[in-house]
Design an enzyme around this catalytic site. Structure first.
Site, PDB file in Angstrom:
ATOM      1  N   GLY A  13      62.606   9.851  98.207  1.00 51.76           N
ATOM      2  CA  GLY A  13      62.216  11.084  97.521  1.00 51.76           C
ATOM      3  C   GLY A  13      61.151  10.813  96.480  1.00 51.76           C
ATOM      4  O   GLY A  13      61.153  11.384  95.392  1.00 51.76           O
ATOM      5  N   ALA A  14      60.207   9.928  96.837  1.00 53.30           N
ATOM      6  CA  ALA A  14      59.297   9.363  95.835  1.00 53.30           C
ATOM      7  C   ALA A  14      57.932  10.031  95.771  1.00 53.30           C
ATOM      8  O   ALA A  14      57.070   9.596  95.006  1.00 53.30           O
ATOM      9  CB  ALA A  14      59.125   7.869  96.087  1.00 53.30           C
ATOM     10  N   ARG A  16      57.196  12.876  94.582  1.00 46.71           N
ATOM     11  CA  ARG A  16      57.027  13.774  93.428  1.00 46.71           C
ATOM     12  C   ARG A  16      58.166  13.547  92.423  1.00 46.71           C
ATOM     13  O   ARG A  16      59.123  12.844  92.701  1.00 46.71           O
ATOM     14  CB  ARG A  16      57.018  15.240  93.873  1.00 46.71           C
ATOM     15  CG  ARG A  16      58.291  15.662  94.591  1.00 46.71           C
ATOM     16  CD  ARG A  16      58.166  17.017  95.253  1.00 46.71           C
ATOM     17  NE  ARG A  16      57.117  17.002  96.256  1.00 46.71           N
ATOM     18  CZ  ARG A  16      57.266  16.525  97.496  1.00 46.71           C
ATOM     19  NH1 ARG A  16      58.429  16.010  97.866  1.00 46.71           N
ATOM     20  NH2 ARG A  16      56.274  16.537  98.347  1.00 46.71           N
ATOM     21  N   ASP A  63      62.836  10.688 107.356  1.00 47.47           N
ATOM     22  CA  ASP A  63      63.930  11.588 107.016  1.00 47.47           C
ATOM     23  C   ASP A  63      65.149  10.716 106.754  1.00 47.47           C
ATOM     24  O   ASP A  63      65.659  10.054 107.674  1.00 47.47           O
ATOM     25  CB  ASP A  63      64.188  12.539 108.187  1.00 47.47           C
ATOM     26  CG  ASP A  63      65.369  13.481 107.957  1.00 47.47           C
ATOM     27  OD1 ASP A  63      66.055  13.349 106.925  1.00 47.47           O
ATOM     28  OD2 ASP A  63      65.603  14.349 108.826  1.00 47.47           O
ATOM     29  N   VAL A  64      65.625  10.689 105.515  1.00 46.76           N
ATOM     30  CA  VAL A  64      66.719   9.774 105.172  1.00 46.76           C
ATOM     31  C   VAL A  64      68.028  10.131 105.869  1.00 46.76           C
ATOM     32  O   VAL A  64      68.951   9.310 105.913  1.00 46.76           O
ATOM     33  CB  VAL A  64      66.954   9.702 103.638  1.00 46.76           C
ATOM     34  CG1 VAL A  64      65.741   9.105 102.932  1.00 46.76           C
ATOM     35  CG2 VAL A  64      67.327  11.059 103.064  1.00 46.76           C
ATOM     36  N   SER A 142      73.990  13.596  89.165  1.00 48.78           N
ATOM     37  CA  SER A 142      73.525  14.714  88.340  1.00 48.78           C
ATOM     38  C   SER A 142      74.653  15.169  87.434  1.00 48.78           C
ATOM     39  O   SER A 142      75.836  14.981  87.763  1.00 48.78           O
ATOM     40  CB  SER A 142      73.101  15.880  89.251  1.00 48.78           C
ATOM     41  OG  SER A 142      72.899  17.073  88.498  1.00 48.78           O
ATOM     42  N   TYR A 154      75.669  21.138  96.066  1.00 49.31           N
ATOM     43  CA  TYR A 154      74.980  20.098  95.296  1.00 49.31           C
ATOM     44  C   TYR A 154      75.963  19.362  94.380  1.00 49.31           C
ATOM     45  O   TYR A 154      75.934  18.132  94.278  1.00 49.31           O
ATOM     46  CB  TYR A 154      73.873  20.766  94.477  1.00 49.31           C
ATOM     47  CG  TYR A 154      72.949  19.835  93.741  1.00 49.31           C
ATOM     48  CD1 TYR A 154      71.932  19.153  94.401  1.00 49.31           C
ATOM     49  CD2 TYR A 154      73.058  19.673  92.358  1.00 49.31           C
ATOM     50  CE1 TYR A 154      71.061  18.322  93.708  1.00 49.31           C
ATOM     51  CE2 TYR A 154      72.194  18.848  91.658  1.00 49.31           C
ATOM     52  CZ  TYR A 154      71.193  18.174  92.349  1.00 49.31           C
ATOM     53  OH  TYR A 154      70.330  17.351  91.664  1.00 49.31           O
ATOM     54  N   ALA A 157      78.110  17.051  96.446  1.00 47.04           N
ATOM     55  CA  ALA A 157      77.330  15.899  96.898  1.00 47.04           C
ATOM     56  C   ALA A 157      77.124  14.903  95.760  1.00 47.04           C
ATOM     57  O   ALA A 157      77.268  13.684  95.948  1.00 47.04           O
ATOM     58  CB  ALA A 157      75.988  16.358  97.455  1.00 47.04           C
ATOM     59  N   LYS A 158      76.790  15.405  94.573  1.00 49.18           N
ATOM     60  CA  LYS A 158      76.517  14.511  93.454  1.00 49.18           C
ATOM     61  C   LYS A 158      77.785  13.839  92.934  1.00 49.18           C
ATOM     62  O   LYS A 158      77.749  12.697  92.452  1.00 49.18           O
ATOM     63  CB  LYS A 158      75.806  15.283  92.335  1.00 49.18           C
ATOM     64  CG  LYS A 158      74.363  15.680  92.687  1.00 49.18           C
ATOM     65  CD  LYS A 158      73.547  14.493  93.173  1.00 49.18           C
ATOM     66  CE  LYS A 158      72.054  14.777  93.172  1.00 49.18           C
ATOM     67  NZ  LYS A 158      71.270  13.634  93.684  1.00 49.18           N
TER      68      LYS A 158
END
Length: 253
Positions: A13-14, A16, A63-64, A142, A154, A157-158
């Site tokens: 995800g690098a 941005r 795509d990870v 997060s 989210y 997941a976090k």
């Protein structure tokens, strides 16, 4: 002992935001950096900036959440840049909605990128780390892991990332590999701009509202997260593993 200058890091995800900031910081720290994102072309400006500053970097598109694509990407990094012994799992998306409005597709999309992606990337890289008897894994969680309205996918997941990290620390520690998580609070990026847009408010108004609740009185920047990553991947952080560091301008958890 291998020196930092001969070590290779992968940041997902690098292209941005936080990922770019982390890539630039690790390059400045002396790592060769694989700048990985879904769109390889979007990674090239980041690589150009790193190279202009005297660093080594490689743009990688993958795509990870795609098992074959992840393995191909890691193989390419090992061949073209060096065997990776640092991994920063930063790739992430948001598909926010209240529970009763959330689709299974939006749930799956978030789980696939955050959790499946982190699993696939880590599994593909860990062999290089265990062989070297040295490795650093940093996973991006997060403050939403503590619960956040409109982010049931989210947040789950976090929170999962934190359990994933602690288990990695247990399994890989005997090989000289540490695993830690960073849980950012409000960071000024395109993702938080998208959140403001979804809420129908200007980013300035959104930022002002959020900052009122942050003890240090400002929003976070990608460089704040990059600094924490730099600490975790450092040579002297070998006795710090399985931790979750909240980088949020105040106390959390």
């Amino acid at each position: 002992m291998t020196t930092t200058t001969s070590r290779t890091a992968i940041v997902t995800g690098a292209a941005r935001g936080i990922g770019t900031g982390v890539s630039q910081r690790l390059a400045a720290d002396g790592f060769a950096v694989a700048v990985l994102d879904l769109d390889e072309a979007a990674c090239k400006p980041v690589v150009a900036e790193i190279e202009a500053a005297g660093g080594r970097a490689l743009a990688v598109g993958a795509d990870v959440a795609d098992e074959a694509a992840v393995q191909a990407a890691v193989d390419r990094v090992a061949t073209e840049l060096g065997e990776p012994t640092v991994l920063v799992n930063n790739a992430g998306i948001i598909r926010d909605n209240l529970l009763f409005k959330m689709t299974a597709t939006d749930w799956d999309a978030v789980m696939n990128v955050h959790l499946r992606g982190s699993f696939l990337m880590t599994r593909a890289v860990q062999g290089y780390m265990t062989k070297a008897q040295w490795g650093r894994i940093v996973n991006l969680s997060s403050t939403s892991a503590l619960g956040n309205r409109g982010q049931v996918n989210y947040s789950a997941a976090k929170a999962g990332i934190q359990g994933f990290t602690k288990t990695l620390a247990i399994e890989l520690g005997k090989y000289g590999v540490t695993a830690n998580a960073i849980a950012p609070g409000f960071i000024e990026t395109e993702m938080t701009m998208a959140t403001a847009e979804r809420m129908g408010v200007s980013f300035d108004d959104f930022k002002a509202f959020v900052i009122k609740e942050i003890p240090v009185g400002r929003g976070g920047r990608p460089a704040d997260i990059a600094h924490a990553v730099s600490f975790f991947v450092g040579e002297d952080a070998g006795f710090v593993s399985g931790q979750v560091l909240y980088v949020a301008g105040g106390p959390k958890a």
